[in-house]
Design a protein around this motif. Structure first.
Motif, mmCIF file in Angstrom:
data_model
loop_
_atom_site.group_PDB
_atom_site.id
_atom_site.type_symbol
_atom_site.label_atom_id
_atom_site.label_comp_id
_atom_site.label_asym_id
_atom_site.label_seq_id
_atom_site.Cartn_x
_atom_site.Cartn_y
_atom_site.Cartn_z
ATOM 1 N N PRO A 85 0.805 -1.211 0.000
ATOM 2 C CA PRO A 85 0.000 0.000 0.000
ATOM 3 C C PRO A 85 0.844 1.270 0.000
ATOM 4 O O PRO A 85 1.939 1.310 0.564
ATOM 5 C CB PRO A 85 -0.821 -0.118 1.297
ATOM 6 N N GLY A 86 0.310 2.276 -0.651
ATOM 7 C CA GLY A 86 0.975 3.565 -0.734
ATOM 8 C C GLY A 86 0.091 4.562 -1.459
ATOM 9 O O GLY A 86 -1.054 4.261 -1.795
ATOM 10 N N GLY A 87 0.655 5.713 -1.728
ATOM 11 C CA GLY A 87 -0.098 6.778 -2.378
ATOM 12 C C GLY A 87 0.403 7.061 -3.782
ATOM 13 O O GLY A 87 0.853 6.155 -4.495
ATOM 14 N N LEU A 88 0.366 8.319 -4.158
ATOM 15 C CA LEU A 88 0.691 8.715 -5.529
ATOM 16 C C LEU A 88 2.084 8.275 -5.968
ATOM 17 O O LEU A 88 2.265 7.806 -7.097
ATOM 18 C CB LEU A 88 0.536 10.228 -5.692
ATOM 19 N N GLY A 89 3.074 8.426 -5.105
ATOM 20 C CA GLY A 89 4.430 8.028 -5.462
ATOM 21 C C GLY A 89 4.524 6.535 -5.726
ATOM 22 O O GLY A 89 5.172 6.097 -6.681
ATOM 23 N N THR A 90 3.851 5.751 -4.903
ATOM 24 C CA THR A 90 3.838 4.300 -5.083
ATOM 25 C C THR A 90 3.158 3.939 -6.400
ATOM 26 O O THR A 90 3.662 3.118 -7.161
ATOM 27 C CB THR A 90 3.111 3.631 -3.897
ATOM 28 N N PHE A 91 2.019 4.577 -6.661
ATOM 29 C CA PHE A 91 1.302 4.309 -7.918
ATOM 30 C C PHE A 91 2.182 4.650 -9.109
ATOM 31 O O PHE A 91 2.275 3.888 -10.076
ATOM 32 C CB PHE A 91 0.013 5.123 -8.011
ATOM 33 N N GLU A 92 2.829 5.797 -9.035
ATOM 34 C CA GLU A 92 3.674 6.252 -10.146
ATOM 35 C C GLU A 92 4.807 5.272 -10.392
ATOM 36 O O GLU A 92 5.107 4.914 -11.532
ATOM 37 C CB GLU A 92 4.208 7.657 -9.835
ATOM 38 N N GLU A 93 5.440 4.794 -9.332
ATOM 39 C CA GLU A 93 6.560 3.860 -9.476
ATOM 40 C C GLU A 93 6.121 2.548 -10.123
ATOM 41 O O GLU A 93 6.749 2.065 -11.066
ATOM 42 C CB GLU A 93 7.182 3.577 -8.097
ATOM 43 N N ILE B 214 6.050 -8.282 -11.736
ATOM 44 C CA ILE B 214 5.506 -7.139 -11.000
ATOM 45 C C ILE B 214 4.357 -7.677 -10.156
ATOM 46 O O ILE B 214 3.401 -8.244 -10.689
ATOM 47 C CB ILE B 214 4.988 -6.056 -11.964
ATOM 48 N N ALA B 215 4.473 -7.520 -8.849
ATOM 49 C CA ALA B 215 3.477 -8.088 -7.944
ATOM 50 C C ALA B 215 2.914 -7.034 -7.007
ATOM 51 O O ALA B 215 3.579 -6.053 -6.678
ATOM 52 C CB ALA B 215 4.114 -9.219 -7.136
ATOM 53 N N PHE B 216 1.682 -7.274 -6.590
ATOM 54 C CA PHE B 216 1.009 -6.435 -5.593
ATOM 55 C C PHE B 216 0.674 -7.315 -4.403
ATOM 56 O O PHE B 216 -0.012 -8.336 -4.564
ATOM 57 C CB PHE B 216 -0.289 -5.858 -6.150
ATOM 58 N N LEU B 217 1.176 -6.937 -3.218
ATOM 59 C CA LEU B 217 0.723 -7.576 -1.989
ATOM 60 C C LEU B 217 -0.530 -6.796 -1.597
ATOM 61 O O LEU B 217 -0.451 -5.675 -1.083
ATOM 62 C CB LEU B 217 1.795 -7.513 -0.892
ATOM 63 N N ASN B 218 -1.670 -7.377 -1.885
ATOM 64 C CA ASN B 218 -2.957 -6.685 -1.774
ATOM 65 C C ASN B 218 -3.501 -6.787 -0.348
ATOM 66 O O ASN B 218 -4.507 -7.452 -0.090
ATOM 67 C CB ASN B 218 -3.933 -7.279 -2.801
ATOM 68 N N ILE B 219 -2.833 -6.104 0.563
ATOM 69 C CA ILE B 219 -3.178 -6.141 1.981
ATOM 70 C C ILE B 219 -4.588 -5.596 2.199
ATOM 71 O O ILE B 219 -4.897 -4.472 1.816
ATOM 72 C CB ILE B 219 -2.161 -5.313 2.813
ATOM 73 N N ASN B 220 -5.437 -6.413 2.807
ATOM 74 C CA ASN B 220 -6.818 -6.030 3.125
ATOM 75 C C ASN B 220 -7.576 -5.478 1.922
ATOM 76 O O ASN B 220 -8.395 -4.568 2.067
ATOM 77 C CB ASN B 220 -6.844 -5.010 4.274
ATOM 78 N N GLY B 221 -7.278 -5.994 0.736
ATOM 79 C CA GLY B 221 -7.980 -5.550 -0.465
ATOM 80 C C GLY B 221 -7.647 -4.132 -0.891
ATOM 81 O O GLY B 221 -8.398 -3.514 -1.647
ATOM 82 N N PHE B 222 -6.497 -3.618 -0.417
ATOM 83 C CA PHE B 222 -6.129 -2.219 -0.687
ATOM 84 C C PHE B 222 -6.208 -1.866 -2.174
ATOM 85 O O PHE B 222 -6.642 -0.774 -2.539
ATOM 86 C CB PHE B 222 -4.720 -1.939 -0.149
ATOM 87 N N TYR B 223 -5.801 -2.772 -3.046
ATOM 88 C CA TYR B 223 -5.742 -2.470 -4.474
ATOM 89 C C TYR B 223 -6.961 -2.955 -5.262
ATOM 90 O O TYR B 223 -6.988 -2.842 -6.494
ATOM 91 C CB TYR B 223 -4.444 -3.028 -5.078
ATOM 92 N N ASP B 224 -7.982 -3.458 -4.608
ATOM 93 C CA ASP B 224 -9.156 -3.976 -5.318
ATOM 94 C C ASP B 224 -9.790 -2.947 -6.254
ATOM 95 O O ASP B 224 -10.062 -3.236 -7.414
ATOM 96 C CB ASP B 224 -10.214 -4.481 -4.335
ATOM 97 N N LYS B 225 -10.031 -1.754 -5.755
ATOM 98 C CA LYS B 225 -10.697 -0.729 -6.575
ATOM 99 C C LYS B 225 -9.792 -0.255 -7.717
ATOM 100 O O LYS B 225 -10.273 0.032 -8.819
ATOM 101 C CB LYS B 225 -11.149 0.437 -5.710
ATOM 102 N N LEU B 226 -8.493 -0.192 -7.472
ATOM 103 C CA LEU B 226 -7.571 0.176 -8.539
ATOM 104 C C LEU B 226 -7.654 -0.852 -9.668
ATOM 105 O O LEU B 226 -7.734 -0.500 -10.846
ATOM 106 C CB LEU B 226 -6.137 0.264 -8.018
ATOM 107 N N PHE B 227 -7.668 -2.141 -9.311
ATOM 108 C CA PHE B 227 -7.734 -3.163 -10.340
ATOM 109 C C PHE B 227 -9.105 -3.253 -11.000
ATOM 110 O O PHE B 227 -9.208 -3.654 -12.153
ATOM 111 C CB PHE B 227 -7.233 -4.509 -9.824
ATOM 112 N N ASP B 228 -10.160 -2.831 -10.300
ATOM 113 C CA ASP B 228 -11.459 -2.696 -10.968
ATOM 114 C C ASP B 228 -11.346 -1.680 -12.100
ATOM 115 O O ASP B 228 -11.822 -1.906 -13.210
ATOM 116 C CB ASP B 228 -12.546 -2.243 -9.981
ATOM 117 N N PHE B 229 -10.682 -0.565 -11.820
ATOM 118 C CA PHE B 229 -10.515 0.462 -12.847
ATOM 119 C C PHE B 229 -9.589 -0.009 -13.972
ATOM 120 O O PHE B 229 -9.871 0.193 -15.155
ATOM 121 C CB PHE B 229 -9.989 1.776 -12.263
#
Length: 184
Positions: free
Chosen positions: A103-111, A128-143
Motif C-alpha cells: 500500500p501507498g499513495g501517488l508516489g507508489t502508484f507512479e513507481e 511485478i506483484a502487488f501484496l494486496n493487503i486487506n484488499g487495498f488495491y481492489d478498486k484500482l484493479f477494478d478500474f
C-alpha cells in the motif's frame, strides 16, 4: 532474489505498518535482498524494520530532497543517496529481479505504473506483484480492468501482474513468472 519494494512513506490508517514489517521479516528469513526507498517512516519504515530485525540485507535509495523528510535510514545495509527521483527509480529498477508493491499513495502508484509500462513495452521481463493487503488495491484493479475492457490495455498486460494477499503465494507466483510477449 533481489526485490524492489514500492510502498508508502505514510503508515496508512489500518494495520498496514504491522503487515509491512511482517513482510520485511518474511523476505529476510528467506534470504531475499530488499531494495526500497530508503526512508525510516511509514510503510517503508515497517518493511525496513522487519528486514533489519531478521538481520537481512536491505538497500535503501533516497533522493537528497527526501533524506530529512523521510528520515534516511542509516541502519540499512547500504543507503544510497541520489540527486533525483528519476535516479532513485532507475537504480531500484536496475538492481532488482522483481517488483513488489505494498500500500501507498501517488508516489507508489507512479513507481509501479512506470515499471508496468516498461514491461509492456519490453524494456524488462521482471515480475511485478502487488501484496494486496486487506484488499487495498481492489478498486484500482477494478478500474484497470475497466480500462482493459474499454480497449486501452491488452488483456495479457492486465494479466501480467501478480496480485496476492498471501506472502507465500506471492513469492511462488514471482518465482514461476513468465513474461508475455512485449507490445511492440
Amino acid at each position: 532474489m533481489r526485490v524492489t519494494i514500492f510502498c508508502g512513506s505514510s503508515s496508512g490508517n489500518s494495520e498496514f505498518y504491522a503487515i509491512a514489517k511482517e513482510f520485511g521479516s518474511f523476505l529476510a528469513r528467506r534470504k531475499h535482498t530488499v531494495i526500497y526507498g530508503g526512508g525510516a517512516v511509514g510503510i517503508m519504515g515497517g518493511v525496513a524494520s522487519g528486514v533489519l530485525e531478521e538481520n537481512g540485507e536491505i538497500i535503501g535509495i533516497i533522493p537528497e530532497l527526501l533524506y530529512d523528510k523521510e528520515m534516511g535510514n542509516e541502519a540499512v545495509s547500504n543507503l544510497i543517496t541520489v540527486k533525483t527521483m528519476h535516479e532513485r527509480k532507475a537504480l531500484m529498477s536496475d538492481m532488482c529481479e522483481a517488483f513488489i508493491t505494498l500500500p501507498g499513495g501517488l508516489g507508489t502508484f507512479e513507481e509501479v505504473f512506470e515499471v508496468w509500462t516498461h514491461a509492456q513495452l519490453g524494456y524488462h521481463e521482471k515480475p511485478i506483484a502487488f501484496l494486496n493487503i486487506n484488499g487495498f488495491y481492489d478498486k484500482l484493479f477494478d478500474f484497470v480492468k475497466f480500462a482493459s475492457d474499454s480497449g486501452f490495455i491488452g488483456k495479457k498486460f492486465l494479466d501480467m501482474v501478480i496480485i496476492k494477499d498471501d506472502f507465500d503465494e506471492l513469492l511462488k507466483a514471482i518465482e514461476n513468472y513468465k513474461a508475455p510477449k512485449a507490445k511492440y
